[in-house]
Design a protein around this motif. Structure first.
Motif, PDB file in Angstrom:
ATOM      1  N   ASP A  57      -5.450  -2.004   3.067  1.00 45.54           N
ATOM      2  CA  ASP A  57      -5.164  -0.854   2.218  1.00 45.54           C
ATOM      3  C   ASP A  57      -3.804  -1.047   1.558  1.00 45.54           C
ATOM      4  OD1 ASP A  57      -5.664   1.515   0.940  1.00 45.54           O
ATOM      5  OD2 ASP A  57      -5.674   2.746   2.752  1.00 45.54           O
ATOM      6  N   TYR A  58      -3.611  -0.311   0.469  1.00 44.96           N
ATOM      7  CA  TYR A  58      -2.368  -0.388  -0.290  1.00 44.96           C
ATOM      8  C   TYR A  58      -1.909   1.031  -0.584  1.00 44.96           C
ATOM      9  CZ  TYR A  58       0.604  -0.407  -4.373  1.00 44.96           C
ATOM     10  OH  TYR A  58       1.642  -0.156  -5.244  1.00 44.96           O
ATOM     11  N   ARG A  59      -0.616   1.244  -0.570  1.00 48.21           N
ATOM     12  CA  ARG A  59      -0.122   2.571  -0.943  1.00 48.21           C
ATOM     13  C   ARG A  59       1.281   2.454  -1.527  1.00 48.21           C
ATOM     14  NH1 ARG A  59      -1.781   8.069   1.952  1.00 48.21           N
ATOM     15  NH2 ARG A  59      -0.869   9.444   0.398  1.00 48.21           N
ATOM     16  N   MET A  60       1.523   3.224  -2.613  1.00 40.54           N
ATOM     17  CA  MET A  60       2.886   3.280  -3.144  1.00 40.54           C
ATOM     18  C   MET A  60       3.658   4.321  -2.353  1.00 40.54           C
ATOM     19  SD  MET A  60       5.261   2.176  -5.066  1.00 40.54           S
ATOM     20  CE  MET A  60       4.672   1.218  -6.466  1.00 40.54           C
ATOM     21  N   LEU A  61       4.540   3.828  -1.497  1.00 39.35           N
ATOM     22  CA  LEU A  61       5.485   4.713  -0.807  1.00 39.35           C
ATOM     23  C   LEU A  61       6.778   4.726  -1.608  1.00 39.35           C
ATOM     24  CD1 LEU A  61       4.942   3.515   2.893  1.00 39.35           C
ATOM     25  CD2 LEU A  61       3.840   5.444   1.723  1.00 39.35           C
ATOM     26  N   PHE A  62       7.679   5.615  -1.232  1.00 38.50           N
ATOM     27  CA  PHE A  62       8.957   5.720  -1.939  1.00 38.50           C
ATOM     28  C   PHE A  62      10.091   5.621  -0.934  1.00 38.50           C
ATOM     29  CE2 PHE A  62       5.686   7.514  -4.505  1.00 38.50           C
ATOM     30  CZ  PHE A  62       5.960   6.968  -5.742  1.00 38.50           C
ATOM     31  N   PRO A  63      11.294   5.286  -1.427  1.00 36.13           N
ATOM     32  CA  PRO A  63      12.405   5.123  -0.474  1.00 36.13           C
ATOM     33  C   PRO A  63      12.558   6.334   0.444  1.00 36.13           C
ATOM     34  CG  PRO A  63      13.083   4.369  -2.657  1.00 36.13           C
ATOM     35  CD  PRO A  63      11.708   4.960  -2.811  1.00 36.13           C
ATOM     36  N   MET A 109       8.590   1.771  -2.879  1.00 39.26           N
ATOM     37  CA  MET A 109       8.516   0.965  -1.662  1.00 39.26           C
ATOM     38  C   MET A 109       7.037   0.711  -1.357  1.00 39.26           C
ATOM     39  SD  MET A 109      10.204   1.620   2.110  1.00 39.26           S
ATOM     40  CE  MET A 109       9.143   3.000   2.529  1.00 39.26           C
ATOM     41  N   PRO A 110       6.377  -0.095  -2.221  1.00 42.20           N
ATOM     42  CA  PRO A 110       4.941  -0.308  -2.007  1.00 42.20           C
ATOM     43  C   PRO A 110       4.679  -1.007  -0.675  1.00 42.20           C
ATOM     44  CG  PRO A 110       5.788  -1.869  -3.624  1.00 42.20           C
ATOM     45  CD  PRO A 110       6.900  -0.899  -3.341  1.00 42.20           C
ATOM     46  N   MET A 111       3.544  -0.660  -0.114  1.00 42.31           N
ATOM     47  CA  MET A 111       3.185  -1.220   1.199  1.00 42.31           C
ATOM     48  C   MET A 111       1.702  -1.565   1.237  1.00 42.31           C
ATOM     49  SD  MET A 111       3.675   0.523   4.946  1.00 42.31           S
ATOM     50  CE  MET A 111       2.696   0.035   6.375  1.00 42.31           C
ATOM     51  N   SER A 112       1.395  -2.715   1.794  1.00 43.92           N
ATOM     52  CA  SER A 112      -0.008  -3.075   2.022  1.00 43.92           C
ATOM     53  C   SER A 112      -0.196  -3.465   3.479  1.00 43.92           C
ATOM     54  CB  SER A 112      -0.444  -4.220   1.098  1.00 43.92           C
ATOM     55  OG  SER A 112       0.125  -5.450   1.512  1.00 43.92           O
ATOM     56  N   VAL A 113      -1.414  -3.235   3.966  1.00 44.53           N
ATOM     57  CA  VAL A 113      -1.763  -3.576   5.354  1.00 44.53           C
ATOM     58  C   VAL A 113      -3.046  -4.402   5.327  1.00 44.53           C
ATOM     59  CG1 VAL A 113      -2.305  -2.680   7.657  1.00 44.53           C
ATOM     60  CG2 VAL A 113      -0.766  -1.400   6.155  1.00 44.53           C
TER      61      VAL A 113
END
Lengths: 222, 328
Positions: free
Chosen positions: B164-170, B275-279
């Motif tokens: 999965d991918y999600r755009m997180l923020f600082p 702070m994009p994040m992928s798992v």
């Protein structure tokens, strides 16, 4: 393995035999099984092509599987590993499929919801066996003693074709749904749910939300 | 400067194709040692009876695969290639010949191992029955400043669940990372859709596509037990591994503690606002195999891709031969 009941089932299985299988039981199968997944379901249930062969030839065990197998130029088969594919995607075809095929065992990956079992499986006296792992492809490959036939290769390709397989002590599988429509996975989910709130304690939902998603971690995504 | 006293060695394309063919079979059949050791540790500590049964069955399955020279899982994943060139490496016929050899090896192995012909057209579902097609197999490249060798790595990752991918923020902070990590593991862990216990790879930062690539490579191209060179990131890897195993979920989503074999994080510089994040989860059939083909034609097989390096993770404009991550 201590604690887990193990049953060897001769196919085709009678409703009486299936009634004796509780969820969480380890099962090995001996007899005939055949693969069928979305390509076959679409053709049989939606397009009304009829079954690829008579029910007596196919048997009553439908495996959600595309084997890692080859048809050699001389028409013989090399059967490598076999594992299941996730079954929840196929629920929409199953009522028609049970009626047309007469199957009473579905083997797959991950099961379906107990609501699906009650609506689709229970009226047809059918149960769901889940593969283990996933997947024990090499062990399952060993359990296949003969490829009796491969049907609809031209129409559907190797992966979606119907592989008719003779198996001996084919497994292991776990009983995921019983004749009452109970689900092993849902029983386990309910136990795990008790711990989930503590894992998230003190965190807040992401700044940017998403449409349509659940934020109840005890829900499933299937 | 060419190595070997100025003699430029050229790697023969025949060696490339033969090596690639061997790698295809090894990846499909042999569970890598590092993953196997990690799973054995799970077997020793797992207390859930169903989860223990699953792990035991998988350990037997690896043995059966090796004995029979049979693929370990019937879903043999989507084969792809990672190619790393030492700066002095030369391959007969150049990169185009290299790509042709890798495509041929993929197609031949699909028939000879056999592998499942998994690759189809996304719309027409056309299947060439050889795992080749448009943009398939993917071939990714990396480089090292020295060496006349080429490293070939093939990964046959399962394709449907666990990423999965999600755009997180600082402002979401480390808590936001923990939360999205848990979301992905719990969502895909139920019923064992992710085929855990898995090597969980996390991409943090980069552009969106880079974020996905870094996370996927972190799961598929780093071995169990490896740690990021930045000690604080290494500590976060340990923390998330532990957090994943405290969900209460084991193999197939049954009650247990065996969810994460290891957790690997790779970071890349990203947009200042995000702070994009992928798992990504590399499953119970973590299929990867690597070989180094030296300029003189020697071939050495191994299970550690040694993909990430100080050079690849360099942060400065110029490469000085040394990374300074801890100072960030």
């Amino acid at each position: 393995m201590p604690g887990l009941k193990t049953v060897d089932l001769q196919l085709p299985a009678t409703t009486e035999q299936l009634r004796g299988l509780d969820i969480g039981t380890v099962v090995y199968l001996t007899g005939r099984v055949f693969t069928a997944r979305e390509g076959v379901y679409k053709r049989v249930v939606e397009e009304r092509h009829g079954l690829p062969a008579a029910p007596e030839i196919l048997g009553r065990v439908n495996f959600h599987c595309s084997p890692a197998a080859t048809i050699e130029p001389d028409g013989s088969f090399t059967m490598g590993a076999v594992s299941a594919t996730a079954s929840f995607r196929f629920a929409k075809w199953l009522d028609g499929w049970f009626t047309l095929s007469g199957c009473n065992i579905i083997i797959g990956k991950g099961g379906m919801t107990s609501a699906d079992y009650r609506k689709l499986f229970v009226p047809h006296n059918a149960i769901y066996l889940t593969t283990v792992g996933y997947g024990t492809g090499a062990l399952l490959g060993r359990g296949i003693t003969r490829v009796a036939d491969v049907l609809w290769v031209e129409e559907l390709g190797l992966a979606q074709a119907v592989w008719v397989l003779d198996v001996v002590r084919f497994g292991p599988f776990l009983v995921e749904s019983d004749l009452a429509g109970n689900s092993l996975f849902e029983r386990e989910n309910a136990k795990i749910a008790a711990n989930i709130a503590a894992l998230y304690e003190g965190t807040k939902p992401a700044t940017l939300r998403r449409y349509g998603e659940t934020d109840d971690k005890t829900d499933e995504v299937i | 400067m060419p190595l070997n006293n100025g003699v430029v060695h050229v790697i023969s394309i025949d060696t490339v194709q033969k090596t690639a063919a061997t790698l295809m079979a090894k990846a499909a059949i042999e569970i890598p040692d590092d993953y196997l050791a990690g799973l054995r540790r799970c077997a020793d500590t797992e207390t859930g009876d169903l989860s223990s049964f699953v792990i035991q069955a998988m350990l037997e399955n690896y043995e059966a695969a090796k004995e029979d020279r049979r693929a370990m899982c019937g879903d043999t994943g989507v084969p792809r290639w990672y190619v790393k060139y030492g700066n002095e490496a030369r391959v007969e016929g150049g990169p185009v010949a290299m790509e042709a050899a890798l495509r041929r090896a993929t197609a031949h192995a699909t028939h000879s191992v056999p592998l499942r012909p998994n690759r189809v057209h996304p719309l027409w579902r056309t299947d060439h029955n050889n795992n080749c097609g448009i943009f398939a197999p993917e071939i990714d490249y990396a480089f090292e400043p020295e060496g006349d060798w080429v490293d070939l790595t093939t990964v046959h990752k399962g394709g449907l669940f666990g990423s999965d991918y999600r755009m997180l923020f600082p402002g979401d902070g480390i808590d936001g990372i923990r939360r999205f990590f848990l979301d992905t593991l719990i969502g895909f862990g139920k019923r064992g859709l992710a085929c855990q216990p898995a090597i969980v790879g996390i991409g943090l930062g980069g552009s969106k596509d880079t974020c996905m690539v870094l996370g996927k490579q972190a799961s598929c191209l780093r071995v169990v037990g490896s740690r990021h060179p930045d000690p604080k990131i290494a500590a976060l890897e340990e923390e998330l591994k532990d957090l994943g195993n405290r969900i209460g979920m084991g193999a197939m989503g049954f009650i247990g503690t065996s969810m994460v074999i290891d957790c690997h994080i790779e970071v890349g510089y990203c947009h200042t606002g995000g702070m994009p994040m992928s798992v990504h989860m590399f499953c119970l059939s973590s299929r990867r195999a690597t070989a180094r083909i030296y300029g003189d034609g020697r071939v050495a097989f191994r299970t550690d891709p040694e993909w990430f390096s100080d050079y690849m993770r360099r942060a400065d404009v110029e490469w000085t031969g040394r990374q300074t991550l801890a100072a960030e």
